[in-house]
Design a protein around this motif. Structure first.
Motif, short mmCIF file in Angstrom:
data_model
loop_
_atom_site.label_atom_id
_atom_site.label_comp_id
_atom_site.label_asym_id
_atom_site.label_seq_id
_atom_site.Cartn_x
_atom_site.Cartn_y
_atom_site.Cartn_z
N SER A 245 -0.01 -15.90 62.60
CA SER A 245 -0.92 -16.86 61.46
C SER A 245 0.10 -17.85 61.22
CB SER A 245 -0.89 -15.64 60.29
OG SER A 245 0.52 -15.84 60.40
N LEU A 246 0.20 -18.88 60.57
CA LEU A 246 0.41 -19.64 59.56
C LEU A 246 2.03 -18.95 59.12
CD1 LEU A 246 -1.66 -22.47 57.75
CD2 LEU A 246 -0.51 -22.40 59.82
N THR A 247 1.61 -17.76 58.53
CA THR A 247 3.00 -17.36 57.44
C THR A 247 3.95 -16.70 58.14
OG1 THR A 247 1.95 -16.71 55.82
CG2 THR A 247 4.03 -15.01 56.42
N ASP A 248 3.69 -16.58 60.38
CA ASP A 248 5.06 -16.68 61.11
C ASP A 248 5.47 -17.54 61.38
OD1 ASP A 248 3.58 -13.74 60.63
OD2 ASP A 248 2.38 -13.62 62.58
N LEU A 249 5.11 -19.04 60.96
CA LEU A 249 6.26 -20.08 60.99
C LEU A 249 7.35 -19.82 60.76
CD1 LEU A 249 3.26 -22.95 61.04
CD2 LEU A 249 3.91 -21.55 63.71
N GLN A 250 7.40 -19.28 59.33
CA GLN A 250 8.83 -19.15 58.40
C GLN A 250 9.59 -18.03 60.02
OE1 GLN A 250 7.39 -19.17 54.48
NE2 GLN A 250 5.95 -17.45 55.45
N LYS A 251 8.95 -17.13 60.59
CA LYS A 251 10.20 -16.19 61.38
C LYS A 251 11.63 -17.19 61.85
CE LYS A 251 6.42 -12.87 62.92
NZ LYS A 251 6.17 -12.43 64.28
N SER A 252 12.32 -16.05 61.89
CA SER A 252 13.66 -16.45 62.51
C SER A 252 12.95 -17.03 63.88
CB SER A 252 15.01 -15.26 62.33
OG SER A 252 16.22 -15.70 63.08
N GLY A 253 13.78 -17.94 64.79
CA GLY A 253 13.85 -18.31 65.83
C GLY A 253 12.49 -19.17 65.82
N VAL A 254 11.53 -19.35 65.04
CA VAL A 254 10.32 -20.45 65.78
C VAL A 254 10.53 -21.85 65.11
CG1 VAL A 254 8.20 -21.26 64.51
CG2 VAL A 254 8.62 -18.59 64.83
N HIS A 255 10.42 -22.32 66.08
CA HIS A 255 10.78 -24.35 66.14
C HIS A 255 9.77 -24.90 66.37
CE1 HIS A 255 13.63 -27.82 66.89
NE2 HIS A 255 12.73 -27.82 66.01
N PHE A 256 9.54 -25.43 65.36
CA PHE A 256 7.79 -26.01 64.86
C PHE A 256 8.09 -27.80 65.06
CE2 PHE A 256 4.15 -27.92 62.38
CZ PHE A 256 3.08 -26.92 62.56
N LEU A 257 6.79 -27.86 65.39
CA LEU A 257 6.88 -29.58 65.68
C LEU A 257 5.12 -29.85 64.82
CD1 LEU A 257 8.34 -31.84 66.65
CD2 LEU A 257 6.93 -31.30 69.23
N ASN A 258 5.44 -30.59 64.43
CA ASN A 258 4.16 -31.30 63.43
C ASN A 258 3.71 -32.47 63.87
OD1 ASN A 258 2.65 -31.22 60.80
ND2 ASN A 258 4.70 -30.63 59.34
N ARG A 259 2.83 -32.98 63.18
CA ARG A 259 1.76 -34.16 63.16
C ARG A 259 1.87 -34.55 62.78
NH1 ARG A 259 -2.51 -33.96 66.60
NH2 ARG A 259 -2.42 -36.75 65.82
N GLN A 260 1.97 -36.16 62.61
CA GLN A 260 2.49 -37.13 61.73
C GLN A 260 1.97 -36.67 60.20
OE1 GLN A 260 -0.06 -37.47 64.22
NE2 GLN A 260 -0.89 -39.57 63.72
N PRO A 261 2.55 -37.32 58.68
CA PRO A 261 1.37 -37.95 58.31
C PRO A 261 0.27 -38.67 58.08
CG PRO A 261 3.60 -37.75 57.49
CD PRO A 261 3.58 -37.98 59.14
N GLY A 262 -0.70 -38.37 57.52
CA GLY A 262 -1.88 -39.01 57.61
C GLY A 262 -2.59 -38.44 58.86
N SER A 263 -2.22 -37.92 59.87
CA SER A 263 -3.46 -37.16 60.73
C SER A 263 -4.49 -35.85 60.23
CB SER A 263 -2.58 -36.52 61.93
OG SER A 263 -1.83 -35.05 61.60
N GLY A 264 -5.85 -35.60 60.60
CA GLY A 264 -6.07 -34.92 60.06
C GLY A 264 -5.72 -33.51 59.87
N THR A 265 -4.89 -33.01 61.80
CA THR A 265 -4.33 -31.86 61.55
C THR A 265 -3.61 -31.63 60.40
OG1 THR A 265 -4.42 -31.79 63.53
CG2 THR A 265 -2.94 -30.59 63.03
#
Length: 362
Positions: free
Chosen positions: A230-250
């Motif tokens: 889930s999105l909550t799990d993105l806060q876990k230790s060891g998770v390195h997230f890469l986002n989409r750019q501002p303005g994208s639908g995602t």
């Protein structure tokens, strides 16, 4: 290191066929004759001929030998630069097919490479009077359409510039685009696309052409070793997230969901880092630069990533009334509505095509 002898034979005969030295219907040397000429084993010749048959250059029939495939050859290049480029493309195509890839794999790879180039290109795409200018959200199906559309409507091209959904609507408002691709979820109304269109294009009549519904979710390392669900799990230790750019639908959807679920973006490592396309995100995960990002199921499949579905979102093409009746636009609509196009999009994986081609005016 030189190529294996069978590949040298394939390249030599392929070039003679393309140059017209070997003409359609002309018989190739027998295996015995070719063995003597190339000073190799019969198995090597048989493998070379089989490869040429797989590539479509020759036809082998029992008792009749191997002949050059019939049909018209492509027109001769108009310049030395074009000839050089075609040779490079043929070399890439041959090596890819010889490595076991299918023609559709090669087409998709080239399409994705073009996506990456467009995403890095900061200037507006150069267009011609016969171009349909697309500006909007990145999508595998729209990239495929751009590559195939000219065959459906000769003389008309679909040029792409990926700016995100909001950037596409702004381009329509400024008349620098003919159509846009959007998937914008509005937190207030719970609707996709319409609220944003009405805000950015007030008073304008536009058509919404449904390209498909898409499975969107979290892409992560194969087999999901960090146990992300889930999105909550993105806060876990060891998770390195890469986002989409501002303005994208995602990105618009993600920011809304973080707010609804009271998740602090500052607690997601990498939230402030972003890329412009789904393929950039998927590649970064596959190569170990990061281990999580939002994206489409089709890209997770392509890069052999684990995929955690979060939502099904509609992807619409926005077409202003003033451009809707143009012949190129009408051809594009027919192309999207064809059964063949629907089947191809469905086969990418992660797409629902029941409503593909449907039209709604707002």
């Amino acid at each position: 290191m030189s190529d294996p002898i069978y590949q040298q034979i394939v390249k030599a005969l392929r070039q003679k066929i393309m140059d017209g030295e070997l003409k359609p219907g002309e018989r190739l040397p027998t295996v015995r004759e070719a063995t003597q000429y190339w000073k190799c084993t019969p198995g090597t010749i048989q493998r070379a001929y089989a490869e040429l048959a797989h590539l479509g250059f020759v036809v082998s029939r029992a008792g009749q030998g191997t002949t050059v495939a019939g049909g018209e050859r492509p027109p001769a290049p108009t310049s030395l630069r074009t000839f050089f480029l075609i040779n490079q493309a043929e070399e890439f195509l041959y090596e890819s097919l010889a490595a076991g890839y299918k023609p559709e794999d090669v087409i998709l790879a080239v399409s994705m490479a073009m996506d990456r180039w467009r995403a890095m290109d900061k200037e507006q795409s150069v267009v011609t009077p016969d171009s349909i200018r697309f500006v909007g959200s990145h999508d595998m199906a729209i990239s495929w359409l751009a590559g195939q559309f000219n065959q459906f409507a000769p003389g008309v091209s679909l040029t792409l510039r990926f700016t995100g959904s909001l950037g596409g609507l702004v381009a329509l408002a400024s008349k620098t685009a003919d159509i846009s691709g959007v998937h914008l979820w509005d937190q207030i109304t719970g609707e996709y696309n319409k609220p944003f269109i009405q805000r950015i294009l007030p008073g304008q009549k536009v058509a919404l052409l449904r390209l498909a519904e898409r499975n969107m979710g979290i892409m992560t390392t194969e087999n999901n070793p960090l146990d992300i669900h889930s999105l909550t799990d993105l806060q876990k230790s060891g998770v390195h997230f890469l986002n989409r750019q501002p303005g994208s639908g995602t990105r618009v959807w993600l920011d809304s969901q973080l707010q609804v679920n009271k998740i602090d973006p500052d607690k997601i490592k990498g939230y402030d880092q972003y890329r412009a396309t789904h393929s950039f995100i998927a590649e970064a995960i596959a190569t170990g630069k990061v281990n999580a990002g939002l994206g489409l199921e089709c890209y997770a499949r392509l890069y052999n990533l684990a995929f955690i579905p979060l939502t099904i979102e509609p992807y619409d093409l926005v077409i202003p009334e003033e451009t809707f009746t143009l012949s190129g636009i009408q051809s594009l609509i027919r192309f999207i509505q064809s059964p063949e196009t629907k089947l191809t999009i469905q086969n990418f994986g992660g797409y629902l095509t029941e409503n593909t081609g449907s039209l709604e005016w707002i």
